[in-house]
Write an enzyme that holds these catalytic residues in place. Structure first.
Site, PDB file in Angstrom:
ATOM      1  N   LYS A 171      45.096  47.532  34.897  1.00 54.08           N
ATOM      2  CA  LYS A 171      44.387  47.649  36.261  1.00 54.08           C
ATOM      3  C   LYS A 171      45.229  46.724  37.176  1.00 54.08           C
ATOM      4  O   LYS A 171      45.370  45.428  37.218  1.00 54.08           O
ATOM      5  CB  LYS A 171      42.985  46.833  36.306  1.00 54.08           C
ATOM      6  CG  LYS A 171      42.203  47.286  37.551  1.00 54.08           C
ATOM      7  CD  LYS A 171      41.024  46.493  37.700  1.00 54.08           C
ATOM      8  CE  LYS A 171      41.359  45.441  38.582  1.00 54.08           C
ATOM      9  NZ  LYS A 171      42.171  45.369  39.863  1.00 54.08           N
ATOM     10  N   GLU A 246      48.342  34.173  33.148  1.00 52.79           N
ATOM     11  CA  GLU A 246      49.380  33.585  34.086  1.00 52.79           C
ATOM     12  C   GLU A 246      48.765  33.556  35.592  1.00 52.79           C
ATOM     13  O   GLU A 246      48.557  34.200  36.230  1.00 52.79           O
ATOM     14  CB  GLU A 246      50.531  34.879  34.289  1.00 52.79           C
ATOM     15  CG  GLU A 246      51.349  35.121  33.168  1.00 52.79           C
ATOM     16  CD  GLU A 246      52.219  34.168  32.794  1.00 52.79           C
ATOM     17  OE1 GLU A 246      52.564  33.195  33.079  1.00 52.79           O
ATOM     18  OE2 GLU A 246      52.958  34.453  31.506  1.00 52.79           O
ATOM     19  N   CYS A 280      54.117  33.155  43.215  1.00 61.24           N
ATOM     20  CA  CYS A 280      53.452  32.098  42.235  1.00 61.24           C
ATOM     21  C   CYS A 280      54.327  31.009  41.953  1.00 61.24           C
ATOM     22  O   CYS A 280      53.871  29.783  41.901  1.00 61.24           O
ATOM     23  CB  CYS A 280      52.690  32.682  41.166  1.00 61.24           C
ATOM     24  SG  CYS A 280      53.959  33.459  40.064  1.00 61.24           S
ATOM     25  N   GLU A 380      46.679  26.527  46.625  1.00 57.46           N
ATOM     26  CA  GLU A 380      47.601  27.310  46.861  1.00 57.46           C
ATOM     27  C   GLU A 380      47.539  28.080  48.146  1.00 57.46           C
ATOM     28  O   GLU A 380      46.379  28.733  48.612  1.00 57.46           O
ATOM     29  CB  GLU A 380      47.159  28.692  45.784  1.00 57.46           C
ATOM     30  CG  GLU A 380      48.214  28.729  44.722  1.00 57.46           C
ATOM     31  CD  GLU A 380      48.277  30.087  44.014  1.00 57.46           C
ATOM     32  OE1 GLU A 380      46.962  30.432  43.500  1.00 57.46           O
ATOM     33  OE2 GLU A 380      49.395  30.546  43.538  1.00 57.46           O
TER      34      GLU A 380
HETATM   35  P1  NAD Z   1      43.046  37.757  42.296  1.00 60.98           P
HETATM   36  O1  NAD Z   1      42.959  36.637  41.132  1.00 60.98           O
HETATM   37  O2  NAD Z   1      42.239  37.741  43.490  1.00 60.98           O
HETATM   38  O3  NAD Z   1      43.291  39.169  41.683  1.00 60.98           O
HETATM   39  C1  NAD Z   1      44.260  39.326  40.413  1.00 60.98           C
HETATM   40  C2  NAD Z   1      43.648  40.655  39.651  1.00 60.98           C
HETATM   41  O4  NAD Z   1      42.374  40.320  39.158  1.00 60.98           O
HETATM   42  C3  NAD Z   1      43.399  41.867  40.870  1.00 60.98           C
HETATM   43  O5  NAD Z   1      43.750  43.144  40.046  1.00 60.98           O
HETATM   44  C4  NAD Z   1      41.798  41.819  40.944  1.00 60.98           C
HETATM   45  O6  NAD Z   1      41.262  43.113  41.200  1.00 60.98           O
HETATM   46  C5  NAD Z   1      41.365  41.347  39.557  1.00 60.98           C
HETATM   47  N1  NAD Z   1      40.248  40.674  39.465  1.00 60.98           N
HETATM   48  C6  NAD Z   1      39.538  39.974  40.742  1.00 60.98           C
HETATM   49  N2  NAD Z   1      38.313  39.391  40.073  1.00 60.98           N
HETATM   50  C7  NAD Z   1      37.969  39.997  38.871  1.00 60.98           C
HETATM   51  C8  NAD Z   1      37.081  39.957  37.940  1.00 60.98           C
HETATM   52  N3  NAD Z   1      35.876  39.190  38.219  1.00 60.98           N
HETATM   53  N4  NAD Z   1      37.241  40.497  36.810  1.00 60.98           N
HETATM   54  C9  NAD Z   1      38.386  41.082  36.468  1.00 60.98           C
HETATM   55  N5  NAD Z   1      39.443  41.205  37.245  1.00 60.98           N
HETATM   56  C10 NAD Z   1      39.378  40.706  38.449  1.00 60.98           C
HETATM   57  O7  NAD Z   1      44.914  37.273  42.559  1.00 60.98           O
HETATM   58  P2  NAD Z   1      45.482  38.043  43.773  1.00 60.98           P
HETATM   59  O8  NAD Z   1      45.018  37.322  45.053  1.00 60.98           O
HETATM   60  O9  NAD Z   1      45.730  39.546  43.381  1.00 60.98           O
HETATM   61  O10 NAD Z   1      47.197  37.579  43.469  1.00 60.98           O
HETATM   62  C11 NAD Z   1      47.564  36.163  43.974  1.00 60.98           C
HETATM   63  C12 NAD Z   1      47.246  35.286  42.618  1.00 60.98           C
HETATM   64  O11 NAD Z   1      47.837  35.492  41.627  1.00 60.98           O
HETATM   65  C13 NAD Z   1      47.750  33.918  43.089  1.00 60.98           C
HETATM   66  O12 NAD Z   1      46.934  32.887  42.431  1.00 60.98           O
HETATM   67  C14 NAD Z   1      49.151  33.681  42.234  1.00 60.98           C
HETATM   68  O13 NAD Z   1      49.687  32.586  42.045  1.00 60.98           O
HETATM   69  C15 NAD Z   1      49.007  34.493  41.186  1.00 60.98           C
HETATM   70  N6  NAD Z   1      50.050  35.028  40.491  1.00 60.98           N
HETATM   71  C16 NAD Z   1      50.328  34.546  39.090  1.00 60.98           C
HETATM   72  C17 NAD Z   1      51.664  34.762  38.655  1.00 60.98           C
HETATM   73  C18 NAD Z   1      52.118  34.161  37.340  1.00 60.98           C
HETATM   74  O14 NAD Z   1      53.291  34.680  36.747  1.00 60.98           O
HETATM   75  N7  NAD Z   1      51.625  33.070  37.113  1.00 60.98           N
HETATM   76  C19 NAD Z   1      52.474  35.883  39.136  1.00 60.98           C
HETATM   77  C20 NAD Z   1      51.967  36.322  40.416  1.00 60.98           C
HETATM   78  C21 NAD Z   1      50.790  36.068  41.013  1.00 60.98           C
END
Ligand code: NAD
Length: 491
Positions: A171, A246, A280, A380
């Site tokens: 997803k 991650e 990230c 962040e």
């Molecule tokens: P987010 O956590 O808001 O969303 C990530 C994904 O989770 C999206 O697909 C979203 O639809 C889904 N999601 C949201 N709520 C959910 C739930 N209750 N159940 C299941 N899925 C759910 O993050 P974002 O804003 O899309 O991305 C930014 C974040 O991602 C930052 O915190 C960044 O640091 C992190 N990130 C980490 C890495 C890594 O490798 N550690 C890489 C890229 C991004």
């Protein structure tokens, strides 16, 4: 393009339509009918049906198809780059020079990895038995990805899973679904059987939670924010799924007094502004020895002011918009609140006007005079914002570097070999760069310590995480009354 299930593009079941927006100008890139729990169930069923044959395909068969997928991705590089730039606002220089080649190289890497599963040697560890290790795929994997690198995150999730013989439902983030859908289609075009790679686009709490909770899903792999990661872990615990997380990062950037300052200044600018800071591992907290602090701040501010914001499709553009107006407002909110508690905004700190006013742009922003425990240093921000604080001793610098809940990545800048070794050992992060910040490579793992999660992406470490280890133990004596039985009964 809405959903990709069982090798077919289909519409979504949700009554909710979603407009994929180009954040550079607010224009519509695509309309997507999102999926919900019905699409999640269909996709899991398709993945479950595809699992027996795919898991029994030989490593060579899986490898050949992945090599073909890499070739197709390379052939379609321009389409992938343009679609990625449109849905995220990334400059075309970044998508053609980093996102797409990275995904192609990852595909080629996992095509190779498919043939290199390893384990302990089969042997008689007990005199009466031959033991053997099997590394087996886990089953249906459900993965959830963020919006900052939609294509690369799809690649990082899908490739190790299917190279190891699992099938997957991914997803993507609801605001950036398009390149994940294209990636799944390329997998089918490469001959990967229907149902091995499925993509469900939808809202996290709806489609995402349905996937996490599904009883036929055996592993969940998530990249995103730490708060959502905690929620995923909670849901996955109900059915004891393997969890791979991650999560967020807040990378420190430590400049010792003997550093090559020109290198550190350029490294800080590139390391903090990559992907408009929505990375990230981006450099977010500079700690600079007091004797070099003013020079560092002046150098970064000077380059920040020269960075060219503009149309993502103009090759001269250095910095694109944030992924959405919402994200831009969130970044602006951090800076406004910091001003409120006395921070000095050396450069930036506002959205540009003029031709860029309609887009989700924000100027590169350097912030000083903030406390270590302030929000802008601890949380962040996920935008083009760098804080800089001075330090006096090496002990203090390393303590400050480790003083957030996160531990994804860090860098240390020094010409002193022993200092570099000490920083590499003592900074609690999944990656520590010395005299650089950002480069990643398919052969090496990416993943966090502490609240940045656990589990690795890329590399043979991630490949192994998508397998489970089975010990098979074979009696080689042929004896009915085995010696060890006498510890239980004497008959
Ligand atoms: P987010 O956590 O808001 O969303 C990530 C994904 O989770 C999206 O697909 C979203 O639809 C889904 N999601 C949201 N709520 C959910 C739930 N209750 N159940 C299941 N899925 C759910 O993050 P974002 O804003 O899309 O991305 C930014 C974040 O991602 C930052 O915190 C960044 O640091 C992190 N990130 C980490 C890495 C890594 O490798 N550690 C890489 C890229 C991004």
């Amino acid at each position: 393009m809405h959903q990709y299930i069982g090798g077919e593009l289909r519409t979504g079941s949700s009554p909710v339509g979603h407009r994929v927006v180009n954040p550079a100008d607010g224009g519509t890139v695509a309309e997507v009918v999102l999926g919900d729990e019905r699409d999640a169930a269909l996709a899991v069923a398709a993945a479950k049906a595809a699992f027996p044959a795919w898991s029994r395909a030989t490593p060579a068969e899986r490898s050949t198809k992945l090599h073909e997928a890499a070739r197709i991705l390379g052939e379609r590089a321009q389409e992938f780059a343009e679609t990625e730039s449109r849905q995220t606002g990334k400059p075309i220089r970044l998508t053609t020079g980093f996102d797409v080649p990275g995904a192609v190289d990852n595909t080629a890497f996992f095509a190779g990895a498919a043939r290199h599963l390893e384990g302990k040697a089969s042997a008689e560890y007990s005199a009466d038995h031959t033991s053997a290790i099997r590394r087996e795929p886990i089953g249906v994997v459900a993965s959830i990805a963020p919006w900052n690198y939609p294509l690369q995150m799809a690649a990082w999730k899908i490739l190790p899973a299917i190279a190891a013989g699992n099938t997957i439902v991914l997803k993507p983030a609801e605001i950036t679904p398009l390149t994940a859908l294209l990636f799944a289609q390329a997998c089918t075009d490469a001959g990967i059987p229907d149902g091995v790679v499925n993509v469900v686009t939808g809202h996290g709490p709806v489609a995402g939670e349905a996937l996490m909770a599904h009883p036929d899903v055996r592993m969940v792999s998530f990249t995103g924010s730490t708060p959502v990661g905690k929620r995923i872990m909670e849901i996955a615990s109900r059915t004891v799924k393997r969890v791979h997380l991650e999560l967020g990062g807040k990378a420190p950037f430590v400049v010792f007094d003997d550093a090559d300052l020109e290198a550190a200044i350029h490294g800080a600018v590139a390391g903090s502004l990559i992907n408009t800071g929505q990375d990230c591992t981006a450099a977010t907290r500079a700690y600079v020895h007091r004797s070099r602090f003013d020079e560092f701040v002046a150098g970064v501010a000077d380059l920040y002011a020269k960075v060219k914001l503009g149309d993502p499709f103009d090759p001269a553009t250095d910095l694109g918009p944030l992924v959405s107006h919402r994200q831009r407002d969130s970044v602006a909110g951090f800076v406004e609140r910091a001003r409120g508690y006395g921070a000095k905004v050396v450069v930036g700190g506002e959205a540009p006007g003029g031709e860029l006013a309609a887009g989700a742009y924000y100027l590169p922003t350097l912030v000083t005079d903030v406390a270590q425990d302030s929000e802008i240093v601890q949380d962040e921000v996920f935008g083009p914002v760098l804080t800089a604080l001075p330090f006096d001793t090496d002990d203090e610098a390393l303590a400050l570097a480790n003083d957030t809940p996160y531990g994804l990545a860090a860098s240390a800048w020094t010409r002193d070999h022993f200092r570099a070794l000490r920083a590499a050992r003592e900074i609690a992060a999944g990656c520590v760069w010395i005299n650089d910040h950002i480069p990643i490579i398919s052969e090496m793992p990416h993943g966090g310590y502490k609240a940045s999660g656990f589990g690795k992406d890329m590399s043979s470490y991630s490949f192994e995480e998508y397998t489970q280890v089975k010990h098979t133990m074979h009696d080689i004596t042929g004896v009915a009354r085995k010696a060890w039985h006498r510890t239980i009964f004497e008959l």
